[in-house]
Design a protein around this motif. Sequence first.
Motif, PDB file in Angstrom:
ATOM      1  N   VAL A 223      56.317  17.153  44.636  1.00  0.00           N
ATOM      2  CA  VAL A 223      57.352  16.734  45.592  1.00  0.00           C
ATOM      3  C   VAL A 223      56.968  15.451  46.324  1.00  0.00           C
ATOM      4  O   VAL A 223      57.802  14.551  46.503  1.00  0.00           O
ATOM      5  N   ALA A 224      55.716  15.324  46.730  1.00  0.00           N
ATOM      6  CA  ALA A 224      55.281  14.156  47.504  1.00  0.00           C
ATOM      7  C   ALA A 224      55.448  12.853  46.728  1.00  0.00           C
ATOM      8  O   ALA A 224      55.650  11.789  47.335  1.00  0.00           O
ATOM      9  N   ALA A 246      66.374  20.137  38.814  1.00  0.00           N
ATOM     10  CA  ALA A 246      65.845  21.465  38.508  1.00  0.00           C
ATOM     11  C   ALA A 246      65.815  22.425  39.690  1.00  0.00           C
ATOM     12  O   ALA A 246      65.821  23.635  39.506  1.00  0.00           O
ATOM     13  N   ASN A 247      65.778  21.893  40.917  1.00  0.00           N
ATOM     14  CA  ASN A 247      65.771  22.768  42.097  1.00  0.00           C
ATOM     15  C   ASN A 247      66.168  21.970  43.333  1.00  0.00           C
ATOM     16  O   ASN A 247      66.466  20.764  43.240  1.00  0.00           O
ATOM     17  N   ASP A 248      66.177  22.628  44.487  1.00  0.00           N
ATOM     18  CA  ASP A 248      66.636  21.975  45.715  1.00  0.00           C
ATOM     19  C   ASP A 248      65.721  20.837  46.149  1.00  0.00           C
ATOM     20  O   ASP A 248      66.177  19.847  46.724  1.00  0.00           O
ATOM     21  N   ALA A 252      66.936  16.906  46.808  1.00  0.00           N
ATOM     22  CA  ALA A 252      66.671  16.171  48.055  1.00  0.00           C
ATOM     23  C   ALA A 252      65.980  14.844  47.775  1.00  0.00           C
ATOM     24  O   ALA A 252      66.340  13.809  48.363  1.00  0.00           O
ATOM     25  N   GLU A 253      65.000  14.846  46.870  1.00  0.00           N
ATOM     26  CA  GLU A 253      64.275  13.614  46.570  1.00  0.00           C
ATOM     27  C   GLU A 253      65.149  12.615  45.823  1.00  0.00           C
ATOM     28  O   GLU A 253      65.065  11.403  46.042  1.00  0.00           O
ATOM     29  N   PHE A 254      66.021  13.105  44.953  1.00  0.00           N
ATOM     30  CA  PHE A 254      66.919  12.202  44.219  1.00  0.00           C
ATOM     31  C   PHE A 254      67.915  11.552  45.170  1.00  0.00           C
ATOM     32  O   PHE A 254      68.172  10.334  45.090  1.00  0.00           O
ATOM     33  N   LEU A 255      68.480  12.332  46.072  1.00  0.00           N
ATOM     34  CA  LEU A 255      69.435  11.762  47.027  1.00  0.00           C
ATOM     35  C   LEU A 255      68.748  10.781  47.972  1.00  0.00           C
ATOM     36  O   LEU A 255      69.342   9.776  48.378  1.00  0.00           O
ATOM     37  N   SER A 256      67.500  11.050  48.312  1.00  0.00           N
ATOM     38  CA  SER A 256      66.742  10.111  49.133  1.00  0.00           C
ATOM     39  C   SER A 256      66.551   8.787  48.387  1.00  0.00           C
ATOM     40  O   SER A 256      66.663   7.696  48.975  1.00  0.00           O
TER      41      SER A 256
END
Length: 329
Positions: A223-224, A246-248, A252-256
């Motif tokens: 995630v980091a 693949a998961n929440d 979140a990281e893609f939208l960021s």
Amino acid sequence: MKKITIKDVAKRAGVSVSTVSQYLNKRYHYMSDATKHRIDVAIKELDYEPNFLARNLKSKSTKTIGIIVANILHHFSTSITRSIEDYCDSNGYHLIICNADDDSEKEKKYIQNLISKQVDGLIIFPTFGNEQLYQQLLDKKYPIVFIDRYIKGLNVPTFKLDNTSAIQKSYDYLMKFKLNRIYYISTSLDKNITPRIERMETFKSIQEKTNDLNEHIIISEDVANLKEAISRNMDLSVDRNGVILANDFALAEFLSFTTGQKLPLHEKFKLVSIDDIQLAQLYQPPISTIKQPIETISENALNCLLQQIKNEKHTYDLINEYEPVLIER
């Protein structure tokens, strides 16, 4: 102040101690309405508080279940826990919630603590590293079920999403839009977590069948570092991109990433995210998701555990998989 006892209630109501005990345990179908009313009035007038711990220890049950989630930050974990708590309440059980943070040592500590508190059974989102402890519980016929993840070689009933179907449904949905390229974005597989492995394997099998690695691209990182990996591997010169998240955490990281790049999300991407988190509904434009059957998984997992607690032979398979639902937006 004098502690009010069950004997005081029986004397006030004009019944035997046994009758009051039957009433407190809700075994009062044979009682007249007048008797039940007298006992109820006596309890209220005396402000009697039943000693539930003593009663439960006498019956060798604490009416308490422990749940250990691998990571409470996951939408799926919190949703399942909330649902199981509701089912526990309706069945007369209390729930103790623990968060292992995907740390096997922390999980081991919680298992030992919950058992010392004499919980009647355990619901676990297993980490990997406590297989010997799980087997010891099985050997002692201790009631236990797994959710979301299974461990090969252990005879623990597991309740989970059909991850293969989840990825296949996501891919089939994206294929309707005549996209130029499809990305699969996942958090790291290092911890060998069941849903991440199964979802990745399914996408890889699709990738191999199409025989075109340039049009089906996998991005996987912890995630980091996931946002940086997306930036490094995504070709923004391609206009029509499909993305399976693949998961929440991946969502979140893609939208960021897209927000930071000021990319026109609805023009450049068509998304499907596993887990129907609220962010996907509220984001503009709204994002299509794969919804897990939370209520079904929760109810079946708890029913299986309760069958074990009651020393009944449970009626479930070793691995119980449930169909996902595609929410198109």
